[in-house]
Design an enzyme around this catalytic site. Structure first.
Site, PDB file in Angstrom:
ATOM      1  N   ILE A   1      -9.251   9.285 -19.493  1.00 21.72           N
ATOM      2  CA  ILE A   1      -8.627   8.064 -20.031  1.00 21.72           C
ATOM      3  C   ILE A   1      -9.549   6.875 -19.719  1.00 21.72           C
ATOM      4  CG2 ILE A   1      -6.563   6.599 -20.022  1.00 21.72           C
ATOM      5  CD1 ILE A   1      -6.005   9.530 -20.914  1.00 21.72           C
TER       6      ILE A   1
ATOM      7  N   ASP B   1       0.865  -1.183   0.000  1.00 26.03           N
ATOM      8  CA  ASP B   1       0.000   0.000   0.000  1.00 26.03           C
ATOM      9  C   ASP B   1       0.903   1.235   0.000  1.00 26.03           C
ATOM     10  OD1 ASP B   1      -1.600   2.148   0.722  1.00 26.03           O
ATOM     11  OD2 ASP B   1      -2.818   0.978   2.123  1.00 26.03           O
TER      12      ASP B   1
ATOM     13  N   TYR C   1     -10.211  15.566  -5.002  1.00 26.39           N
ATOM     14  CA  TYR C   1      -9.309  14.904  -5.965  1.00 26.39           C
ATOM     15  C   TYR C   1      -8.432  15.959  -6.648  1.00 26.39           C
ATOM     16  CZ  TYR C   1      -7.872  12.248 -10.147  1.00 26.39           C
ATOM     17  OH  TYR C   1      -7.145  11.652 -11.149  1.00 26.39           O
TER      18      TYR C   1
HETATM   19  P1  NAP Z   1      -7.438   2.596 -12.015  1.00 25.54           P
HETATM   20  O1  NAP Z   1      -7.708   1.875 -13.277  1.00 25.54           O
HETATM   21  O2  NAP Z   1      -8.505   2.746 -10.992  1.00 25.54           O
HETATM   22  O3  NAP Z   1      -6.130   1.954 -11.334  1.00 25.54           O
HETATM   23  C1  NAP Z   1      -5.642   2.483 -10.137  1.00 25.54           C
HETATM   24  C2  NAP Z   1      -4.369   1.770  -9.765  1.00 25.54           C
HETATM   25  O4  NAP Z   1      -3.897   2.351  -8.545  1.00 25.54           O
HETATM   26  C3  NAP Z   1      -4.587   0.279  -9.515  1.00 25.54           C
HETATM   27  O5  NAP Z   1      -3.519  -0.456 -10.058  1.00 25.54           O
HETATM   28  C4  NAP Z   1      -4.596   0.183  -7.995  1.00 25.54           C
HETATM   29  O6  NAP Z   1      -4.072  -1.038  -7.509  1.00 25.54           O
HETATM   30  C5  NAP Z   1      -3.626   1.298  -7.631  1.00 25.54           C
HETATM   31  N1  NAP Z   1      -3.795   1.721  -6.237  1.00 25.54           N
HETATM   32  C6  NAP Z   1      -4.862   2.308  -5.645  1.00 25.54           C
HETATM   33  N2  NAP Z   1      -4.635   2.474  -4.334  1.00 25.54           N
HETATM   34  C7  NAP Z   1      -3.390   1.972  -4.085  1.00 25.54           C
HETATM   35  C8  NAP Z   1      -2.601   1.852  -2.915  1.00 25.54           C
HETATM   36  N3  NAP Z   1      -3.032   2.286  -1.726  1.00 25.54           N
HETATM   37  N4  NAP Z   1      -1.374   1.284  -3.030  1.00 25.54           N
HETATM   38  C9  NAP Z   1      -0.920   0.832  -4.228  1.00 25.54           C
HETATM   39  N5  NAP Z   1      -1.641   0.908  -5.367  1.00 25.54           N
HETATM   40  C10 NAP Z   1      -2.862   1.482  -5.289  1.00 25.54           C
HETATM   41  O7  NAP Z   1      -6.988   4.105 -12.326  1.00 25.54           O
HETATM   42  P2  NAP Z   1      -6.220   4.723 -13.578  1.00 25.54           P
HETATM   43  O8  NAP Z   1      -7.222   5.448 -14.390  1.00 25.54           O
HETATM   44  O9  NAP Z   1      -5.319   3.734 -14.207  1.00 25.54           O
HETATM   45  O10 NAP Z   1      -5.374   5.843 -12.808  1.00 25.54           O
HETATM   46  C11 NAP Z   1      -3.971   5.788 -12.670  1.00 25.54           C
HETATM   47  C12 NAP Z   1      -3.486   7.190 -12.300  1.00 25.54           C
HETATM   48  O11 NAP Z   1      -3.843   8.115 -13.329  1.00 25.54           O
HETATM   49  C13 NAP Z   1      -4.121   7.743 -11.012  1.00 25.54           C
HETATM   50  O12 NAP Z   1      -3.161   8.457 -10.280  1.00 25.54           O
HETATM   51  C14 NAP Z   1      -5.202   8.660 -11.530  1.00 25.54           C
HETATM   52  O13 NAP Z   1      -5.521   9.662 -10.598  1.00 25.54           O
HETATM   53  C15 NAP Z   1      -4.528   9.213 -12.772  1.00 25.54           C
HETATM   54  N6  NAP Z   1      -5.458   9.759 -13.760  1.00 25.54           N
HETATM   55  C16 NAP Z   1      -6.409   8.976 -14.338  1.00 25.54           C
HETATM   56  C17 NAP Z   1      -7.266   9.539 -15.282  1.00 25.54           C
HETATM   57  C18 NAP Z   1      -8.347   8.760 -15.965  1.00 25.54           C
HETATM   58  O14 NAP Z   1      -9.188   9.375 -16.646  1.00 25.54           O
HETATM   59  N7  NAP Z   1      -8.399   7.444 -15.849  1.00 25.54           N
HETATM   60  C19 NAP Z   1      -7.145  10.901 -15.606  1.00 25.54           C
HETATM   61  C20 NAP Z   1      -6.168  11.654 -14.984  1.00 25.54           C
HETATM   62  C21 NAP Z   1      -5.312  11.077 -14.075  1.00 25.54           C
HETATM   63  P3  NAP Z   1      -4.996  -2.194  -6.816  1.00 25.54           P
HETATM   64  O15 NAP Z   1      -6.216  -2.313  -7.664  1.00 25.54           O
HETATM   65  O16 NAP Z   1      -4.097  -3.379  -6.851  1.00 25.54           O
HETATM   66  O17 NAP Z   1      -5.286  -1.737  -5.414  1.00 25.54           O
END
Ligand code: NAP
Length: 240
Positions: free
Chosen positions: A181, A56, A148
């Protein structure tokens, strides 16, 4: 000798796409997951020779141990990608203190901890890349995502300050600010809201995790040798 990348939160979504792209480009890959054991195990099997780390990012002991294991397994960490993150979509007046604290503990404290322990060994090597994943909302702010947005704004300020501090040690620190995304994070977004977002985006569509991964790979590459402290949008022009 192959370089090593440690990617927080790489079991799913953008982090998993970054892991695959770096692997295809010859990196040793350390995959971190917290809850998604099945997805992370499948990914680590696909990326033969990768290191799978449960932890974590908001917990100091977990982060310390994951960094130490990566260094002892691969010899160093050349690139740290602070990707792990969660979102909370809610009116400010309905957001609880627990939600605020959880957001900050993962999105901000997680970025601080991994940077702190990775930087310690990057400083010894006088070389390294730290790439933080923020969001367009950390730049412009989003209604119903004030907490956020605040956490992602903190990541941007941290990037700029750390670039100044670590530059003399041969380490670059940059930030990618993705737009909308296609990942699990947006699974609750209605088709109408998605359409509206696309209409407001110059390139007229949402992005893919692979497109963010390509920007991260660029920042880790020799092509970005003289780039530090930058916040680079990967958003189809959503924020200009
Ligand atoms: P996602 O599909 O929900 O994946 C989130 C990832 O973060 C998962 O691999 C999850 O791992 C991990 N995570 C969450 N809490 C954690 C913790 N306490 N310790 C370790 N790992 C943890 O989200 P995503 O869209 O790929 O987002 C990735 C990054 O991009 C984030 O920082 C998000 O804010 C940023 N972002 C996303 C978007 C978008 O539109 N998707 C836009 C802007 C920025 P587990 O499932 O194994 O817990």
């Amino acid at each position: 000798m192959s370089k090593t990348v440690f990617i927080t939160g790489s079991s799913r979504g953008i982090g998993a796409a970054i892991a695959k792209l770096f692997y295809r480009n010859g990196y040793n890959v350390a995959i971190n997951y917290n809850r998604s054991e099945e997805e992370a195990s499948a990914l680590s099997k696909l990326l033969a020779g990768s290191l799978l780390l449960k932890g974590d990012v908001s917990k100091e002991d977990d982060v310390k141990e994951m960094i130490a294991k990566t260094v002892s397994h691969f010899g160093s960490i050349d690139v740290l990608v602070n990707n792990a993150g969660i979102s909370v979509v809610n009116l400010l007046t309905d957001t609880t203190l627990e939600e605020w604290e959880r957001l900050f503990s993962i999105n901000v404290t997680g970025t601080f901890l991994a940077s702190k322990y990775a930087a310690a060994q990057m400083i010894k090597n006088h070389s390294g890349r730290i790439i933080n994943i923020s969001s367009i909302w950390g730049i412009s702010g989003a209604s119903m995502e004030s907490c956020y947005s605040a956490s992602k704004g903190a990541v941007i300020a941290f990037t700029k300050a750390l670039a100044k501090e670590l530059g003399p040690s041969g380490i670059t620190v940059n930030c990618v600010a993705p737009g909308f995304i296609d990942t699990d994070m947006n699974s609750d977004v209605t088709p109408e809201d998605k359409r509206a977002f696309c209409e407001e985006t110059p390139l007229g569509r949402i992005g893919t995790p692979e497109e963010v991964a390509k920007m991260v790979l660029f920042l880790a590459s020799d092509n970005a040798d003289f780039v530090t402290g930058q916040i680079i949008g990967c958003d189809g022009g959503a924020i200009i």
